[in-house]
Design a protein around this motif. Structure first.
Motif, PDB file in Angstrom:
ATOM      1  N   LEU A  43      22.015  10.103  65.697  1.00 12.58           N
ATOM      2  CA  LEU A  43      20.784  10.246  66.464  1.00 12.58           C
ATOM      3  C   LEU A  43      20.451   8.922  67.139  1.00 12.58           C
ATOM      4  CD1 LEU A  43      18.528  12.307  67.105  1.00 12.58           C
ATOM      5  CD2 LEU A  43      17.229  11.312  65.206  1.00 12.58           C
ATOM      6  N   VAL A  44      20.257   8.971  68.449  1.00  5.43           N
ATOM      7  CA  VAL A  44      19.958   7.763  69.209  1.00  5.43           C
ATOM      8  C   VAL A  44      18.737   7.982  70.090  1.00  5.43           C
ATOM      9  CG1 VAL A  44      22.370   7.040  69.257  1.00  5.43           C
ATOM     10  CG2 VAL A  44      21.473   8.395  71.136  1.00  5.43           C
ATOM     11  N   ARG A  45      18.130   6.877  70.449  1.00  2.00           N
ATOM     12  CA  ARG A  45      17.069   6.866  71.459  1.00  2.00           C
ATOM     13  C   ARG A  45      17.519   5.872  72.507  1.00  2.00           C
ATOM     14  NH1 ARG A  45      13.167   5.473  68.517  1.00  2.00           N
ATOM     15  NH2 ARG A  45      12.139   7.486  68.185  1.00  2.00           N
ATOM     16  N   GLY A  46      17.909   6.361  73.685  1.00  2.00           N
ATOM     17  CA  GLY A  46      18.554   5.486  74.652  1.00  2.00           C
ATOM     18  C   GLY A  46      19.885   5.035  74.070  1.00  2.00           C
ATOM     19  N   PRO A  47      20.204   3.733  74.120  1.00  2.00           N
ATOM     20  CA  PRO A  47      21.461   3.264  73.522  1.00  2.00           C
ATOM     21  C   PRO A  47      21.306   2.820  72.076  1.00  2.00           C
ATOM     22  CG  PRO A  47      20.498   1.523  74.830  1.00  2.00           C
ATOM     23  CD  PRO A  47      19.556   2.691  74.949  1.00  2.00           C
ATOM     24  N   ARG A  48      20.120   2.973  71.488  1.00  2.00           N
ATOM     25  CA  ARG A  48      19.866   2.452  70.142  1.00  2.00           C
ATOM     26  C   ARG A  48      19.820   3.563  69.104  1.00  2.00           C
ATOM     27  NH1 ARG A  48      16.502  -0.159  73.562  1.00  2.00           N
ATOM     28  NH2 ARG A  48      14.758   1.220  73.030  1.00  2.00           N
ATOM     29  N   LEU A  49      20.329   3.241  67.921  1.00  2.00           N
ATOM     30  CA  LEU A  49      20.273   4.171  66.800  1.00  2.00           C
ATOM     31  C   LEU A  49      18.838   4.381  66.359  1.00  2.00           C
ATOM     32  CD1 LEU A  49      23.233   2.908  64.583  1.00  2.00           C
ATOM     33  CD2 LEU A  49      23.013   5.214  65.522  1.00  2.00           C
ATOM     34  N   VAL A  50      18.504   5.609  66.001  1.00  2.00           N
ATOM     35  CA  VAL A  50      17.192   5.898  65.417  1.00  2.00           C
ATOM     36  C   VAL A  50      17.270   5.549  63.930  1.00  2.00           C
ATOM     37  CG1 VAL A  50      15.520   7.697  64.869  1.00  2.00           C
ATOM     38  CG2 VAL A  50      16.694   7.706  67.088  1.00  2.00           C
ATOM     39  N   PRO A  51      16.435   4.637  63.453  1.00  2.00           N
ATOM     40  CA  PRO A  51      16.497   4.244  62.032  1.00  2.00           C
ATOM     41  C   PRO A  51      16.339   5.451  61.112  1.00  2.00           C
ATOM     42  CG  PRO A  51      15.069   2.758  63.270  1.00  2.00           C
ATOM     43  CD  PRO A  51      15.390   3.897  64.188  1.00  2.00           C
ATOM     44  N   ASP A  52      17.225   5.569  60.151  1.00  2.39           N
ATOM     45  CA  ASP A  52      17.192   6.651  59.175  1.00  2.39           C
ATOM     46  C   ASP A  52      17.188   8.029  59.834  1.00  2.39           C
ATOM     47  OD1 ASP A  52      17.014   4.743  57.075  1.00  2.39           O
ATOM     48  OD2 ASP A  52      14.853   4.575  57.412  1.00  2.39           O
ATOM     49  N   GLY A  53      17.838   8.121  60.982  1.00  3.46           N
ATOM     50  CA  GLY A  53      17.898   9.402  61.679  1.00  3.46           C
ATOM     51  C   GLY A  53      18.698  10.427  60.899  1.00  3.46           C
ATOM     52  N   PRO A  54      18.283  11.684  60.912  1.00  2.00           N
ATOM     53  CA  PRO A  54      19.010  12.725  60.162  1.00  2.00           C
ATOM     54  C   PRO A  54      20.387  12.972  60.738  1.00  2.00           C
ATOM     55  CG  PRO A  54      17.357  13.715  61.597  1.00  2.00           C
ATOM     56  CD  PRO A  54      17.135  12.231  61.664  1.00  2.00           C
ATOM     57  N   ALA A  55      21.302  13.399  59.883  1.00  3.73           N
ATOM     58  CA  ALA A  55      22.648  13.751  60.340  1.00  3.73           C
ATOM     59  C   ALA A  55      22.562  14.976  61.243  1.00  3.73           C
ATOM     60  CB  ALA A  55      23.555  14.022  59.150  1.00  3.73           C
ATOM     61  N   ILE A  56      23.521  15.113  62.118  1.00  2.00           N
ATOM     62  CA  ILE A  56      23.512  16.230  63.050  1.00  2.00           C
ATOM     63  C   ILE A  56      23.715  17.548  62.311  1.00  2.00           C
ATOM     64  CG2 ILE A  56      25.987  16.076  63.522  1.00  2.00           C
ATOM     65  CD1 ILE A  56      25.320  16.850  66.440  1.00  2.00           C
ATOM     66  N   ASP A  57      22.981  18.551  62.733  1.00  2.05           N
ATOM     67  CA  ASP A  57      23.082  19.889  62.168  1.00  2.05           C
ATOM     68  C   ASP A  57      23.308  20.860  63.318  1.00  2.05           C
ATOM     69  OD1 ASP A  57      22.922  22.277  60.860  1.00  2.05           O
ATOM     70  OD2 ASP A  57      20.802  22.113  60.287  1.00  2.05           O
ATOM     71  N   VAL A  58      24.520  21.393  63.412  1.00  2.00           N
ATOM     72  CA  VAL A  58      24.859  22.289  64.519  1.00  2.00           C
ATOM     73  C   VAL A  58      24.846  23.748  64.090  1.00  2.00           C
ATOM     74  CG1 VAL A  58      26.199  20.529  65.725  1.00  2.00           C
ATOM     75  CG2 VAL A  58      27.332  22.030  64.067  1.00  2.00           C
ATOM     76  N   SER A  59      24.274  24.026  62.919  1.00  2.00           N
ATOM     77  CA  SER A  59      24.255  25.408  62.425  1.00  2.00           C
ATOM     78  C   SER A  59      23.433  26.322  63.343  1.00  2.00           C
ATOM     79  CB  SER A  59      23.691  25.456  61.004  1.00  2.00           C
ATOM     80  OG  SER A  59      22.366  24.929  60.966  1.00  2.00           O
ATOM     81  N   GLY A  60      22.472  25.738  64.050  1.00  2.00           N
ATOM     82  CA  GLY A  60      21.669  26.530  64.987  1.00  2.00           C
ATOM     83  C   GLY A  60      22.227  26.521  66.393  1.00  2.00           C
ATOM     84  N   GLY A  61      23.405  25.926  66.569  1.00  2.00           N
ATOM     85  CA  GLY A  61      24.016  25.862  67.891  1.00  2.00           C
ATOM     86  C   GLY A  61      23.640  24.584  68.622  1.00  2.00           C
ATOM     87  N   ILE A  62      24.240  24.389  69.784  1.00  4.42           N
ATOM     88  CA  ILE A  62      23.907  23.251  70.630  1.00  4.42           C
ATOM     89  C   ILE A  62      23.402  23.771  71.977  1.00  4.42           C
ATOM     90  CG2 ILE A  62      25.523  21.687  69.499  1.00  4.42           C
ATOM     91  CD1 ILE A  62      27.478  22.120  71.774  1.00  4.42           C
ATOM     92  N   TYR A  63      22.558  22.956  72.619  1.00  8.24           N
ATOM     93  CA  TYR A  63      21.885  23.393  73.838  1.00  8.24           C
ATOM     94  C   TYR A  63      22.283  22.596  75.071  1.00  8.24           C
ATOM     95  CZ  TYR A  63      18.708  26.185  70.961  1.00  8.24           C
ATOM     96  OH  TYR A  63      18.176  27.108  70.092  1.00  8.24           O
ATOM     97  N   GLN A  64      23.050  21.530  74.875  1.00 11.98           N
ATOM     98  CA  GLN A  64      23.424  20.699  76.020  1.00 11.98           C
ATOM     99  C   GLN A  64      24.558  19.767  75.626  1.00 11.98           C
ATOM    100  OE1 GLN A  64      20.421  17.943  77.570  1.00 11.98           O
ATOM    101  NE2 GLN A  64      20.727  18.827  79.592  1.00 11.98           N
ATOM    102  N   VAL A  65      25.424  19.469  76.595  1.00 11.94           N
ATOM    103  CA  VAL A  65      26.533  18.534  76.402  1.00 11.94           C
ATOM    104  C   VAL A  65      26.522  17.551  77.562  1.00 11.94           C
ATOM    105  CG1 VAL A  65      29.048  18.277  76.243  1.00 11.94           C
ATOM    106  CG2 VAL A  65      27.931  20.272  75.222  1.00 11.94           C
ATOM    107  N   GLY A  66      26.796  16.272  77.257  1.00  8.01           N
ATOM    108  CA  GLY A  66      26.803  15.270  78.309  1.00  8.01           C
ATOM    109  C   GLY A  66      27.815  14.174  78.051  1.00  8.01           C
ATOM    110  N   PHE A  67      28.079  13.394  79.089  1.00  8.30           N
ATOM    111  CA  PHE A  67      29.004  12.260  79.011  1.00  8.30           C
ATOM    112  C   PHE A  67      28.375  11.051  79.692  1.00  8.30           C
ATOM    113  CE2 PHE A  67      31.687  15.891  78.450  1.00  8.30           C
ATOM    114  CZ  PHE A  67      32.668  15.468  77.563  1.00  8.30           C
TER     115      PHE A  67
END
Length: 388
Positions: free
Chosen positions: A190-214
């Protein structure tokens, strides 16, 4: 002047939300050049690890020209940058071309992303996402920071997203080959801009994803803003054949259900519908802020600086040169010059009035509080010393 600078940062973030342009890391599997192969390795600079993918499903295949309409540009104009890029179709080829010029003045990144999916993309049985690509502009892809982004919630106005860095392979020797880069979901953070979000939760894709980017950037993912030391700015060109999801054999060997056969037909919102969904306040302020934080104005400022420093032109000579280059018709070219001067003067007045009426008074008020606080604290210390 620390407090005013903080205010400006908040202002930039607010403008980024209005203009709907944002950008944006972790480990990645880097594919060996194949013709649609699936064998890949983890880049030695990150880890040494071999794996094989048991199956893969394309989400976007750029042999289909309609796939390009589901993407949007996200360059650094929101930060006052002058980088620019475009994802465009190649009607006679089986790939799309993402190319542009990345500049570090005021920004330092280029990117593209899908428009929001109408329905979440089911990736329950997938291990991660892959991209079949070929970097063709030079032989130094390692001098950029490459990132993949996903959103796991509906709507795309939030600043927080999940991102993973990946190493871009060099161009294959055979022009008919592509490199497959596989990015596991477990590497997204989990990031905000180029910085890590402190203690951000691990990704959970069980509900699907809504967007992809590069994103191609000078910023590395870290707790604080961190830049790649030997970042190479300037022109870049990446040919992209497919974006899809894959499943690792060793992680999902117990699964009987294969990934979806064929290309997934992902439906996205249109650009018009995303604009209509914006709050009324943003609809009103958007055009105003786009005028005052104009991308074209930032480019003119950069061009003016280069002409003065590299060619030794005066400001007037540079403006005359620009007017002649815009049009062969003198009336039209100088009319455009007058309009530009008017717009720049309006922006100059706006920013200086904002400084005088808002930034400077707040800075003065803050310093006054600090001074009074220090003076009061000093008197208390003197009284306590006399008592002792």
């Amino acid at each position: 002047m620390v407090f005013p600078s903080i205010m400006w940062r908040f202002a930039i973030l607010f403008i980024a939300t209005i203009m709907n342009e944002e950008n944006h890391v972790a480990e990645a599997f880097v594919g060996v050049p194949t013709r649609r192969g699936i064998v890949s390795y983890r880049d030695p600079a990150i880890h040494s690890f071999l794996h094989a993918a048991s199956s893969q499903t394309p989400i976007f295949d750029f042999a289909d020209p309609s796939a390009i309409t589901k993407f949007d540009r996200i360059d650094d104009a929101i930060m006052g940058g002058i980088s620019t890029s475009v994802l465009r179709e190649n009607t006679s080829k089986d790939y799309a071309t993402w190319s542009g010029v990345c500049r570090t003045d005021g920004g330092g990144f280029c990117g593209f992303r899908t428009l929001p999916f109408l329905e979440p993309l089911n990736v329950t049985n997938a291990s991660g996402l892959y991209v079949d690509c070929r970097f063709v502009s030079d032989d130094e892809p390692e001098r950029r920071v490459w990132k993949m982004t996903v959103r796991t919630e509906a709507g795309f106005r939030g600043e927080q997203v999940y991102q993973a860095e990946f190493a871009m392979p060099r161009r294959p020797d055979d022009d008919k080959e592509y490199s497959r880069v596989c990015v596991p979901f477990k590497d997204f953070q989990l990031v905000r801009g180029p910085r890590l979000v402190p203690d951000g939760p691990a990704i959970d894709v069980s509900g699907g994803i809504y967007q992809v980017g590069f994103t191609m950037s000078k910023f590395q993912i870290a707790a604080n803003t961190t830049e790649l030391e030997n970042f190479r700015d300037g022109y870049f060109d990446l040919q992209i054949q497919q974006i899809g999801m894959y499943r690792e054999e060793k992680e999902n060997s117990a699964l009987d259900a294969p990934l979806v056969e064929g290309i997934i037909n992902v439906q996205t919102e249109s650009k018009e519908s995303t604009l209509r969904k914006r709050p009324v306040l943003l609809k009103v302020l958007g055009p105003v802020l786009k005028f005052f934080f104009s991308e074209k104005a930032s480019r003119r400022k950069r061009a003016m600086k280069l002409l003065k420093e590299k060619r030794g032109l005066s400001r007037i000579q540079a403006m005359v040169m620009g007017a002649k280059m815009r049009s062969k018709n003198p009336v039209q070219s100088y009319s455009q010059l007058i309009a530009i001067l008017f717009n720049d003067a309006a922006r100059f007045l706006f920013f200086n009035i904002l400084k005088i009426c808002v930034v400077y008074p707040i800075a003065f008020f803050r310093r006054s509080i600090l001074f009074l606080s220090a003076a009061t604290s000093g008197k208390k210390m003197e009284v306590n010393f006399q008592r002792e």
